[in-house]
Scaffold this motif. Structure first.
Motif, PDB file in Angstrom:
ATOM      1  N   ALA A   1      10.586   1.336  -7.822  1.00 29.34           N
ATOM      2  CA  ALA A   1      11.651   0.882  -6.913  1.00 29.34           C
ATOM      3  C   ALA A   1      11.484   0.271  -5.745  1.00 29.34           C
ATOM      4  O   ALA A   1      12.271  -0.567  -5.516  1.00 29.34           O
ATOM      5  CB  ALA A   1      12.282   2.528  -6.812  1.00 29.34           C
ATOM      6  N   VAL A   2      10.410   0.986  -5.251  1.00 26.99           N
ATOM      7  CA  VAL A   2      10.110   0.059  -3.779  1.00 26.99           C
ATOM      8  C   VAL A   2       9.894  -1.545  -3.902  1.00 26.99           C
ATOM      9  O   VAL A   2      10.264  -2.165  -3.314  1.00 26.99           O
ATOM     10  CB  VAL A   2       9.289   0.835  -2.898  1.00 26.99           C
ATOM     11  CG1 VAL A   2       8.861   0.114  -1.635  1.00 26.99           C
ATOM     12  CG2 VAL A   2       9.655   2.176  -2.457  1.00 26.99           C
ATOM     13  N   SER A   3       8.972  -1.776  -4.950  1.00 28.15           N
ATOM     14  CA  SER A   3       8.700  -3.023  -4.892  1.00 28.15           C
ATOM     15  C   SER A   3       9.687  -3.912  -5.684  1.00 28.15           C
ATOM     16  O   SER A   3       9.915  -5.260  -5.143  1.00 28.15           O
ATOM     17  CB  SER A   3       7.242  -3.328  -5.630  1.00 28.15           C
ATOM     18  OG  SER A   3       7.060  -2.767  -6.919  1.00 28.15           O
ATOM     19  N   ILE A   4      10.393  -3.470  -6.533  1.00 27.47           N
ATOM     20  CA  ILE A   4      11.642  -4.256  -6.877  1.00 27.47           C
ATOM     21  C   ILE A   4      12.562  -4.427  -5.660  1.00 27.47           C
ATOM     22  O   ILE A   4      13.193  -5.545  -5.641  1.00 27.47           O
ATOM     23  CB  ILE A   4      12.254  -3.426  -8.072  1.00 27.47           C
ATOM     24  CG1 ILE A   4      11.292  -3.570  -9.144  1.00 27.47           C
ATOM     25  CG2 ILE A   4      13.830  -4.286  -8.354  1.00 27.47           C
ATOM     26  CD1 ILE A   4      11.735  -2.697 -10.526  1.00 27.47           C
TER      27      ILE A   4
ATOM     28  N   LYS B   1      10.727   4.071   3.247  1.00 29.78           N
ATOM     29  CA  LYS B   1      10.936   3.719   4.764  1.00 29.78           C
ATOM     30  C   LYS B   1       9.821   3.017   5.316  1.00 29.78           C
ATOM     31  O   LYS B   1      10.098   2.038   6.304  1.00 29.78           O
ATOM     32  CB  LYS B   1      10.583   5.028   5.458  1.00 29.78           C
ATOM     33  CG  LYS B   1      11.945   6.048   5.353  1.00 29.78           C
ATOM     34  CD  LYS B   1      12.011   7.054   6.533  1.00 29.78           C
ATOM     35  CE  LYS B   1      13.246   7.833   6.242  1.00 29.78           C
ATOM     36  NZ  LYS B   1      13.075   9.169   5.515  1.00 29.78           N
ATOM     37  N   ARG B   2       8.678   2.949   4.685  1.00 30.66           N
ATOM     38  CA  ARG B   2       7.467   2.161   5.016  1.00 30.66           C
ATOM     39  C   ARG B   2       7.833   0.920   5.074  1.00 30.66           C
ATOM     40  O   ARG B   2       7.498  -0.039   5.550  1.00 30.66           O
ATOM     41  CB  ARG B   2       6.432   2.641   4.246  1.00 30.66           C
ATOM     42  CG  ARG B   2       4.881   1.502   4.603  1.00 30.66           C
ATOM     43  CD  ARG B   2       3.806   2.192   3.827  1.00 30.66           C
ATOM     44  NE  ARG B   2       3.048   2.951   4.500  1.00 30.66           N
ATOM     45  CZ  ARG B   2       1.664   3.485   4.266  1.00 30.66           C
ATOM     46  NH1 ARG B   2       1.254   2.834   3.338  1.00 30.66           N
ATOM     47  NH2 ARG B   2       1.036   4.200   4.910  1.00 30.66           N
TER      48      ARG B   2
ATOM     49  N   ILE C   1       7.730  11.596  -1.452  1.00 29.26           N
ATOM     50  CA  ILE C   1       6.414  10.598  -1.186  1.00 29.26           C
ATOM     51  C   ILE C   1       7.399   9.156  -1.506  1.00 29.26           C
ATOM     52  O   ILE C   1       7.267   8.219  -0.592  1.00 29.26           O
ATOM     53  CB  ILE C   1       5.487  10.662  -2.374  1.00 29.26           C
ATOM     54  CG1 ILE C   1       4.667  12.139  -1.963  1.00 29.26           C
ATOM     55  CG2 ILE C   1       4.705   9.413  -2.336  1.00 29.26           C
ATOM     56  CD1 ILE C   1       3.860  12.098  -0.687  1.00 29.26           C
ATOM     57  N   ALA C   2       8.251   9.038  -2.442  1.00 27.24           N
ATOM     58  CA  ALA C   2       8.851   7.955  -2.707  1.00 27.24           C
ATOM     59  C   ALA C   2       9.908   7.503  -1.459  1.00 27.24           C
ATOM     60  O   ALA C   2       9.705   6.339  -1.213  1.00 27.24           O
ATOM     61  CB  ALA C   2       9.761   8.045  -3.889  1.00 27.24           C
TER      62      ALA C   2
ATOM     63  N   THR D   1       0.887  -1.151   0.003  1.00 28.51           N
ATOM     64  CA  THR D   1       0.088   0.002   0.003  1.00 28.51           C
ATOM     65  C   THR D   1       0.839   1.315   0.001  1.00 28.51           C
ATOM     66  O   THR D   1       1.753   1.601   0.832  1.00 28.51           O
ATOM     67  CB  THR D   1      -0.988   0.117   1.231  1.00 28.51           C
ATOM     68  OG1 THR D   1      -1.718  -1.267   1.254  1.00 28.51           O
ATOM     69  CG2 THR D   1      -1.825   1.159   1.103  1.00 28.51           C
ATOM     70  N   PHE D   2       0.942   2.045  -1.178  1.00 31.25           N
ATOM     71  CA  PHE D   2       1.850   2.988  -1.209  1.00 31.25           C
ATOM     72  C   PHE D   2       1.157   4.495  -0.768  1.00 31.25           C
ATOM     73  O   PHE D   2      -0.111   4.692  -1.137  1.00 31.25           O
ATOM     74  CB  PHE D   2       2.343   3.209  -2.821  1.00 31.25           C
ATOM     75  CG  PHE D   2       3.367   2.338  -3.110  1.00 31.25           C
ATOM     76  CD1 PHE D   2       4.719   2.348  -2.563  1.00 31.25           C
ATOM     77  CD2 PHE D   2       3.092   1.187  -3.814  1.00 31.25           C
ATOM     78  CE1 PHE D   2       5.526   1.220  -2.816  1.00 31.25           C
ATOM     79  CE2 PHE D   2       3.999   0.045  -3.747  1.00 31.25           C
ATOM     80  CZ  PHE D   2       5.324   0.302  -3.475  1.00 31.25           C
ATOM     81  N   ILE D   3       1.721   5.337  -0.258  1.00 31.53           N
ATOM     82  CA  ILE D   3       1.306   6.681  -0.008  1.00 31.53           C
ATOM     83  C   ILE D   3       1.463   7.531  -1.226  1.00 31.53           C
ATOM     84  O   ILE D   3       2.204   7.446  -1.954  1.00 31.53           O
ATOM     85  CB  ILE D   3       2.220   7.348   1.078  1.00 31.53           C
ATOM     86  CG1 ILE D   3       2.642   6.380   2.370  1.00 31.53           C
ATOM     87  CG2 ILE D   3       2.020   8.632   1.427  1.00 31.53           C
ATOM     88  CD1 ILE D   3       3.795   6.652   3.307  1.00 31.53           C
TER      89      ILE D   3
END
Ligand code: GLN
Length: 296
Positions: free
Chosen positions: A141-144, A171-172, A165-166, A83-85
């Motif tokens: 970037a985050v999911s990879i 961090k999340r 935001i990214a 769940t992305f901000i």
């Protein structure tokens, strides 16, 4: 008023304002506001609400009635298992882009569920370097980074607000130590990268300028044009990626780009003209969504 009354009024209001699926939207908004499952809301139509809830609900229903996207109202959006901000400085992650993320994980040696495309794969290595051009919310970037432990990502975006935001998303999901955020314009010819990459991913802006006025209101009026519009023909980013590809890619590296519904072949040609072998990956509706390229 009861929850049932609130739902009926909201659904009528949204329907008058031509919001798609008004009763579902009304339910989802109330479910988000009350932090309860939608099934709970539907199962308790006679439950009384308090004036504070009514006021807060009215306010978000009005926003939705102006076609503000659901994700901007709630500040979150689902993408793969995450769940992305989000806020108005970033494009809302799309289901289409999940295919790109899955292709990237396949390239890195994983076997994502339901992924049955013909795709290139990188040779096994201790660690991989990935470049994400136009990271926006950081969903790619985050999911990879989250999906593969020994991946280091450079995530570029022209918008500082988007990078904020990214960064929050990194961090999340505790991958901020493996992602470097770079505030830069990829189209800037003087921009230099010190590294070469095993994998380059990008879901760049790809909408021709003249098509922007015809986008859905929720997109046109709320999502950042910087993340959508891409010159006269929508291909400026792909041309730049193709031009820089040889110098940015490590020897047997792979490029993966998302494309608009009618751009697949043209984009694939941009890469084959530069001596790359290419593949077109189709989404569930049979539309070419991802172009993969690697050196022959
Ligand atoms: N990489 C982000 C995404 O795929 C942002 C893309 C963009 O802003 N064009 O959602």
């Amino acid at each position: 008023m009861t929850l049932g009354d609130l739902l009926n009024r909201a659904s009528e209001y949204l329907s008058e304002r031509n919001v798609e699926d008004p009763s579902l939207e009304a339910g989802l908004l109330l479910s988000w506001l009350l932090k309860k499952d939608i099934s709970y809301i539907y199962a308790n139509p006679d439950m009384a609400s308090d004036p504070e809830t009514e006021k807060a609900y009215l306010s978000i229903v009005e926003r939705r009635g102006r076609h503000e996207p659901f994700a901007y109202i709630t500040g979150e959006c689902g993408f793969l298992d995450y769940t992305f901000i989000v806020d108005q400085s970033v494009l809302i992650p799309r289901g289409d882009t999940e295919l790109l993320a899955q292709s990237a994980l396949f390239a890195l040696g994983h076997n994502p569920v339901f992924f049955n495309h013909n795709m290139f794969r990188l040779k096994k290595k201790d660690s991989f370097r990935v470049l994400d051009i136009g990271t926006g919310s950081g969903c790619l970037a985050v999911s990879i980074a989250k999906g593969h432990k020994s991946v280091f990502v450079d995530a570029v975006d022209i918008s500082e607000e988007a990078l904020n935001i990214a960064q929050k998303n990194a961090k999340r999901y505790e991958v901020e130590d493996r992602i470097s955020f770079i505030n830069a314009d990829f189209l800037d010819k003087s921009l230099n990268f010190s590294a070469t990459y095993d994998l380059i991913v990008s879901n760049p802006p790809y909408i021709p300028l003249k098509e922007i006025p015809f986008l859905m209101k929720s997109v046109k009026d709320y999502e950042p044009h910087l993340a959508l519009a891409a010159g006269e023909d929508g291909l400026i980013f792909y041309r730049e990626i193709a031009n820089r590809a040889s110098s940015l890619l490590a020897g047997s590296g792979i490029i993966l780009v998302e494309c608009g519904y009618n751009q697949g072949h043209e984009i694939s040609n941009l890469f084959s003209d530069k001596g790359f072998e290419t593949l077109l990956l189709k989404d569930l509706s049979g539309i070419s969504r991802v172009v993969a390229a690697t050196k022959k």
